[in-house]
Design an enzyme around this catalytic site. Structure first.
Site, PDB file in Angstrom:
ATOM      1  N   VAL A 243      73.826  85.935  -2.257  1.00 24.82           N
ATOM      2  CA  VAL A 243      73.088  86.904  -3.064  1.00 24.82           C
ATOM      3  C   VAL A 243      73.753  86.971  -4.436  1.00 24.82           C
ATOM      4  O   VAL A 243      74.964  87.167  -4.543  1.00 24.82           O
ATOM      5  CB  VAL A 243      73.073  88.298  -2.414  1.00 24.82           C
TER       6      VAL A 243
ATOM      7  N   LYS B 102      68.428  86.386  -3.697  1.00 26.58           N
ATOM      8  CA  LYS B 102      68.972  85.820  -2.464  1.00 26.58           C
ATOM      9  C   LYS B 102      68.596  84.351  -2.410  1.00 26.58           C
ATOM     10  O   LYS B 102      67.415  83.992  -2.415  1.00 26.58           O
ATOM     11  CB  LYS B 102      68.434  86.557  -1.239  1.00 26.58           C
TER      12      LYS B 102
ATOM     13  N   ASP C 145      68.758  95.045  13.434  1.00 22.33           N
ATOM     14  CA  ASP C 145      70.168  94.837  13.071  1.00 22.33           C
ATOM     15  C   ASP C 145      70.655  95.977  12.176  1.00 22.33           C
ATOM     16  O   ASP C 145      71.229  95.749  11.110  1.00 22.33           O
ATOM     17  CB  ASP C 145      70.346  93.491  12.371  1.00 22.33           C
TER      18      ASP C 145
ATOM     19  N   GLY D 202      77.470  88.572  -2.932  1.00 24.23           N
ATOM     20  CA  GLY D 202      77.871  88.482  -1.536  1.00 24.23           C
ATOM     21  C   GLY D 202      77.348  87.215  -0.913  1.00 24.23           C
ATOM     22  O   GLY D 202      76.565  86.472  -1.512  1.00 24.23           O
TER      23      GLY D 202
ATOM     24  N   GLY E 250      75.049  84.748   6.472  1.00 24.48           N
ATOM     25  CA  GLY E 250      74.795  83.571   7.282  1.00 24.48           C
ATOM     26  C   GLY E 250      73.735  82.656   6.716  1.00 24.48           C
ATOM     27  O   GLY E 250      73.747  81.448   6.959  1.00 24.48           O
ATOM     28  N   MET E 251      72.776  83.196   5.927  1.00 24.25           N
ATOM     29  CA  MET E 251      71.667  82.372   5.433  1.00 24.25           C
ATOM     30  C   MET E 251      71.819  81.964   3.982  1.00 24.25           C
ATOM     31  O   MET E 251      71.042  81.161   3.489  1.00 24.25           O
ATOM     32  CB  MET E 251      70.345  83.116   5.611  1.00 24.25           C
ATOM     33  N   GLY E 252      72.760  82.529   3.267  1.00 26.65           N
ATOM     34  CA  GLY E 252      72.878  82.124   1.880  1.00 26.65           C
ATOM     35  C   GLY E 252      73.712  83.062   1.048  1.00 26.65           C
ATOM     36  O   GLY E 252      74.544  83.793   1.552  1.00 26.65           O
TER      37      GLY E 252
END
Length: 564
Positions: free
Chosen positions: A29, A44, A142, A22, A25-27
């Protein structure tokens, strides 16, 4: 699953990246293999945009390592396990347990809602995870179906993605004045900029409980303004499918955090339902543990939030309600108060939220990162009108949050086509986007996203790079196969935008998941006012024409604050 960019890479001398699981927003996996211990893991990887400044890149690295430390410190069967953290070539990687199975969001999309009993068991698992996190002073902030993984074969629920979690007393590595989280699952006190605690996570769990048995959040609307209105102001009308779980739902979705049931009481209610098939009422006169502390912590929070009557408790709502009665039984309103006064206070609370309360940098921002539609500063005359998000109530014309939509005129800029609105973005630019599109932010881009999350308009503002737009686009295109599974038909063309040299990159690819399917992307880059702007639209291949229309409209109406 795609294997692009993974199968030949080994990090830290032991973790072989095999397949993309997947992207967020940050990177990215990855599914990986620990070649030392001979087991599968999830890795990740932080992927930094090459246009970020050294300080911006450093902050993102620190934020990712902070996430790893947070999760590693919360040990619970229903919290994702962190095995290792490694840094290679200044890039951090988090090595976690791999969960075979999709998210709750995937389950709801592919199979529909779950039964009330399944939802109760799921939320009991998540309550245990939250109690473990809260005991260590960690707020998740979240909680939503996309951040709950379901293990195939066992249906074990695992809470993941602590990327915007907050630790009590810790300095947050986030942008000033931004609001983070998923708006449909965010507690009203966070919307209003008040101090938050564990009860805010419990509100989100209550929303997730409803979503699990109905398929979507009860606060789902087609616009950000509509979501804000629903969370903070609208009467809460749980759908009939929620009837068996109503005491817990009403207790968790109590708008006043001081009166919201705590984790212990929520666990009691859900456990009773799982065991007996019947949920007991909340005890008369129930007061959450440490309610006096909650009141003291929130002394400065906007008051008069709508919810249960001041002299009522969640137990005043019937514990067993028929489906027919549910539609007639919203959360009770406060007696003896004029709705107009309360509505005015809620409007003020919304203004506070939109003025930049809260902290963080993730998918959703309210001001200083908000999708607001204030008229752009200009000496040319403009025509504006206002719209109010529709209320589910009737009979009382109490005002809701107001959204201003700008129809440019007289300044030489193209008129906004029907169905579009001008989004005056806090990043310093404006453009026309479809009216129902909602703003998100995943640094370094700002997105405007369709209600079905399939069409995305992205905008990025960075420092110019050597070689100009063509060099930037050629560099991005060279990485196309690594970053876009099934990348094909890519081409970069030199062109112009408003008389400025520009570069257009167009390509087709397969999406990040099989469910996402083939997609088409249009991407234009140019320099203006000492900055490099990048506007792109990505959509399913079958909606290529719609994407082109949104792309052309965005470029035709794009403006920079202080310039065209």
């Amino acid at each position: 699953m795609a294997t692009d960019g993974g199968s030949s890479r080994v990090i830290a001398g032991r973790y072989r990246l095999c397949a993309r699981l997947g992207r967020g927003g940050m990177g990215i996996v990855w599914r990986a293999v620990d070649e030392v211990l001979g087991r599968e893991v999830a890795v990740k990887e932080l992927r930094l945009d090459e246009t970020l400044s050294a300080d911006e890149a450093r902050q993102l690295r620190e934020r990712m390592l902070r996430e790893a430390r947070i999760v590693a410190g919360v040990r619970h069967p229903h919290v994702i396990v962190v095995h290792d953290v490694v840094v290679e070539d200044e890039q951090p990687y988090i090595v976690m347990e791999v969960i075979d199975g999709g998210s709750l969001a995937d389950r709801l999309a592919s199979q529909g809602p779950v039964s009330p009993a399944q939802a109760a068991r799921l939320c009991l698992s998540l309550l245990g995870a939250l109690r473990a996190a809260h005991a260590r002073g960690v707020l998740h902030r979240d909680i939503k179906p996309g951040n709950v993984l379901l293990e195939a074969g066992t249906d074990r629920a695992v809470l993941t993605d602590f990327g915007i979690a907050q630790v009590a007393g810790a300095t947050t590595l986030t942008e000033y004045g931004a609001f983070v989280g998923s708006p449909e699952y965010t507690a009203p006190e966070r919307m209003a900029g008040g101090q938050t605690g564990p009860e805010s996570d419990l509100w989100s769990l209550g929303v997730l409980l409803c979503a699990a048995v109905t398929g979507e959040s009860p606060f789902h609307r087609d616009s950000l303004g509509g979501v804000l209105h629903a969370v903070v102001m609208d009467e809460i009308r749980p759908p009939s499918a929620v009837a068996p779980l109503l005491p817990a739902v009403h207790g968790l979705l109590e708008r006043s955090p001081e009166r919201r049931i705590d984790a212990v009481e929520a666990e009691r209610l859900l456990s009773a339902y799982v065991t007996t098939g019947t949920m007991p009422p909340v005890p008369a006169g129930y007061t959450p543990a440490h309610a006096d502390v909650r009141v003291a912590e929130r002394a400065a929070m906007p008051v008069d939030m709508p919810g249960f009557p001041a002299d009522a408790t969640p137990s005043s709502v019937p514990s067993a309600t028929s489906a027919a009665a549910l539609s007639e039984a919203p959360v009770p309103r406060e007696p003896g108060r004029r709705r107009s006064r309360r509505s005015a206070l809620i409007a003020v609370a919304l203004v506070v939220a939109v003025a930049g309360a809260g902290a963080g940098a993730a998918a959703f921002l309210l001001d200083r990162g908000q999708d607001h539609d204030d008229p752009p500063a200009s000496s040319a005359p403009e025509t504006t009108h206002t719209t109010e998000p529709p209320s589910e109530t009737s009979g009382d014309p109490s005002p809701g949050p107001t959204v201003t939509v700008t129809e440019p005129g007289g300044d030489g800029r193209p008129k906004v086509p029907a169905g579009y609105r001008i989004a005056q973005d806090a990043e310093g630019f404006s453009l026309a986007v479809p009216r129902a599109y909602v703003r998100e932010r995943q640094a370094p881009r700002v997105f405007y996203v369709s209600a079905d999350d399939k069409v995305r308009i992205g905008i990025k503002s960075t420092k110019p790079v050597p070689g100009g737009p063509m060099a930037a686009m050629r560099s991005a295109a060279a990485k196309g196969p690594d970053n876009n599974p099934g990348y094909r038909d890519g081409r970069v063309t030199e062109t112009t935008h408003n008389g400025r040299t520009a570069a257009l990159w167009e390509f087709t690819w397969d999406g990040f998941t099989e469910k996402e399917g083939a997609r088409h992307t249009l991407d234009l880059t140019w320099e203006e006012g000492g900055r490099m702007y990048d506007v792109w639209v990505s959509a399913p291949l079958a909606r290529k024409g719609e994407a082109k229309r949104h792309f052309d409209t965005a470029l035709d109406t794009f403006g920079v604050r202080g310039g065209r």
